[in-house]
Design an enzyme around this catalytic site. Structure first.
Site, PDB file in Angstrom:
ATOM      1  N   GLU A 160     -93.027 -38.099 -20.685  1.00  0.00           N
ATOM      2  CA  GLU A 160     -94.395 -37.783 -20.270  1.00  0.00           C
ATOM      3  C   GLU A 160     -95.040 -36.605 -20.986  1.00  0.00           C
ATOM      4  O   GLU A 160     -95.019 -35.461 -20.502  1.00  0.00           O
ATOM      5  CB  GLU A 160     -94.434 -37.501 -18.764  1.00  0.00           C
ATOM      6  N   GLU A 374     -90.338 -45.235 -14.759  1.00  0.00           N
ATOM      7  CA  GLU A 374     -90.446 -44.589 -13.441  1.00  0.00           C
ATOM      8  C   GLU A 374     -91.521 -45.289 -12.641  1.00  0.00           C
ATOM      9  O   GLU A 374     -92.618 -45.555 -13.146  1.00  0.00           O
ATOM     10  CB  GLU A 374     -90.849 -43.109 -13.546  1.00  0.00           C
TER      11      GLU A 374
HETATM   12  C1  BGP Z   1     -93.085 -37.917 -12.992  1.00  0.00           C
HETATM   13  C2  BGP Z   1     -91.926 -37.133 -13.529  1.00  0.00           C
HETATM   14  C3  BGP Z   1     -90.755 -37.041 -12.617  1.00  0.00           C
HETATM   15  C4  BGP Z   1     -91.087 -36.975 -11.144  1.00  0.00           C
HETATM   16  C5  BGP Z   1     -92.209 -37.928 -10.772  1.00  0.00           C
HETATM   17  C6  BGP Z   1     -92.710 -37.763  -9.368  1.00  0.00           C
HETATM   18  O1  BGP Z   1     -94.260 -37.431 -13.551  1.00  0.00           O
HETATM   19  O2  BGP Z   1     -91.465 -37.689 -14.732  1.00  0.00           O
HETATM   20  O3  BGP Z   1     -89.996 -35.966 -13.061  1.00  0.00           O
HETATM   21  O4  BGP Z   1     -91.261 -35.703 -10.704  1.00  0.00           O
HETATM   22  O5  BGP Z   1     -93.300 -37.788 -11.628  1.00  0.00           O
HETATM   23  O6  BGP Z   1     -93.600 -36.705  -9.291  1.00  0.00           O
HETATM   24  P1  BGP Z   1     -93.665 -35.705  -8.079  1.00  0.00           P
HETATM   25  O7  BGP Z   1     -92.291 -35.164  -7.955  1.00  0.00           O
HETATM   26  O8  BGP Z   1     -94.682 -34.699  -8.449  1.00  0.00           O
HETATM   27  O9  BGP Z   1     -94.057 -36.508  -6.916  1.00  0.00           O
END
Ligand code: BGP
Length: 475
Positions: A160, A374
């Site tokens: 990301e 993800e």
């Molecule tokens: C993505 C990241 C992850 C994870 C996920 C959920 O952007 O790659 O590392 O954190 O988001 O986000 P959050 O934890 O802010 O809900």
């Protein structure tokens, strides 16, 4: 009936800083998050899910519950504590050999990311990826890992680019906590893309085994209501967070349409970006070398034209209705829509995933294949004596998998899906009450408890049937 293809990979995702804990162990160097979170005083990267010590347990659960693959990341500062040390740290090197060996033993394929938000502190303090030295150090670290870990078959350079750059320089929710600096936001995106290009070029030139790709967070931007100015705003937002990095990845340059939008945004915010001929040569040389694209997808956004002052209020507590996201001369994200959203105001919109994959395939025909690297639902799971009924999460996953099937039917090559997250992990800007895992983690005892979704997942992997609608809808 809706069937998931037989060979469609079903994996779980993690990241070093969010899972490992042990931030001061094994010779690990500091990352900027250590002090940043300490200073904020809400939560820290300790204990996370103690994956550093408990990875055998998480891999055992993966095998048992039908998780075919796991996304892990290597913490750069476990290998090179300062990011650019002459000598690598043997303890850190050995840890990942043990982890990959355990993956092999459990028949869980590791997809290994080199950078998941955690530049070593020394480099971060020297302007992170705004500094050419960080780019060079990253490439050296990447080459070191390619050489050291031939047992890895799937490499990801960056996780990301846009969320890192915007988190650091626009929203200020990532260290160093700078807000509304569009120059730095574009520059750091561009520089990370150059680092990616150099790393994959070297991977291919030296003929390392396996495949390599990059992960982008791609939220689909739709115009709010059918108005011309909102369409333009959605387009600008799309360039800012999606098309700028996609062009760099697959075209090897930025199209005129994209650059016009970039200049429009920069002009509205008194910014500038420096893209050299040499950088463009690096991007050009790498554009056909990506074996796969990872898409992280959680939500889509509906955008309205906006010319007022920049204003972002990040919902980091799960108090529904507290989000504001307005960027001057770009657009405003609308939250109060007739679309379900979670407690963190993320709109639950599976169609956006399908549309995004179709767009990538259409606009970037040299993409080869896509994994959803993800996707998942942040939820305040109720422990209920170890019986964790996360039915809304099951519904969320099922619908997003159906979106994958729809994209495949539309001709897109989608080969797998990784749930964020395998087990509950720590969340960068929300801490420990925003849970995503198939396995509930009691962060005090570090015990794991399979949630209802874990049992559903196992059955899904065996039967591949997405039809079941016994799950209830979100409120
Ligand atoms: C993505 C990241 C992850 C994870 C996920 C959920 O952007 O790659 O590392 O954190 O988001 O986000 P959050 O934890 O802010 O809900």
């Amino acid at each position: 009936m809706i069937w998931l293809p037989k060979d469609f990979l079903l994996g779980g995702a993690t990241a070093a800083y969010q899972a490992e804990g042990a931030t001061q162990e094994g010779g690990k160097g500091k990352v900027a998050w250590d002090d940043f979170l300490e200073k904020q005083g809400r939560f820290t990267g300790e204990p996370a899910s103690d994956f550093y010590h408990r990875y055998p347990l998480d891999l055992e659960l993966s095998e048992k519950f039908g998780v075919d693959a796991i996304r892990v990341s290597i913490a750069w500062s476990r290998i090179f504590p300062n990011g650019d040390d002459e000598k690598a740290n043997q303890e850190g090197i050995d840890f990942y050999h043990r982890l990959f060996e355990e993956c092999r033993r459990r028949k869980v394929e590791p997809y290994v990311t080199l950078h998941h938000f955690d530049t070593p502190n020394k480099l971060h303090k020297n302007n992170d990826f705004l500094n050419q030295h960080t780019i060079d150090s990253f490439v050296r670290y990447a080459e070191f890992c390619f050489e050291e870990y031939p047992e890895v078959n799937k490499w990801i350079t960056f996780n990301e680019i846009w969320p890192v750059s915007s988190g650091q320089y626009l929203l200020g929710k990532f260290p160093p906590g700078i807000t509304y600096d569009f120059s730095k936001t574009f520059q750091s995106q561009h520089n990370m893309m150059v680092a990616h290009a150099k790393a994959i070029k070297s991977f291919k030139d030296k003929k390392y085994p396996g495949e390599i790709g990059i992960v982008h967070s791609l939220e689909t931007k739709y115009p709010y209501e059918d108005k011309k100015e909102n369409e333009h705003a959605a387009f600008l937002m799309d360039v800012l967070s999606n098309k700028f990095v996609l062009d760099a990845t697959y075209k090897g340059y930025y199209t005129e349409e994209v650059m016009n939008a970039v200049y429009e945004i920069l002009e509205a915010n008194n910014g500038s970006v420096n893209i050299t001929q040499e950088d463009l040569e690096d991007l050009e040389a790498a554009k056909d070398l990506n074996d796969f694209l990872g898409i992280n997808y959680y939500q889509s956004n509906f955008i309205k034209a906006y010319n007022g002052p920049n204003e972002i209020s990040h919902n980091g507590t799960g108090e529904k209705g507290t989000s504001v996201f307005r960027l001057k001369g770009v657009g405003e994200q609308m939250f109060d829509m007739n679309i379900p959203r979670n407690d963190w105001d993320w709109l639950i919109y599976p169609d956006g995933l399908r549309d995004q994959m179709i767009r990538v395939a259409k606009d970037y025909p040299n993409y080869k294949k896509i994994y959803v690297t993800e996707n998942g639902m942040g939820y305040k799971d109720n422990f209920d004596d170890g019986y964790i009924d996360d039915t809304p999460r099951i519904d969320y996953i099922r619908k997003h998998l159906i979106a994958c099937v729809e994209a495949i039917e539309a001709g897109v090559n989608v080969e797998g899906y990784f749930l964020w997250s395998l087990m509950d992990v720590f969340s960068w800007s929300n801490g420990y009450n925003k849970r995503y895992g198939l396995f509930y983690v009691d962060f005090e005892t570090q015990k794991r408890f399979p949630k209802k979704s874990a049992y559903w997942w196992k059955e899904l992997n065996e039967g591949r049937d997405l039809t079941s609608n016994e799950t209830k809808e979100f409120e």
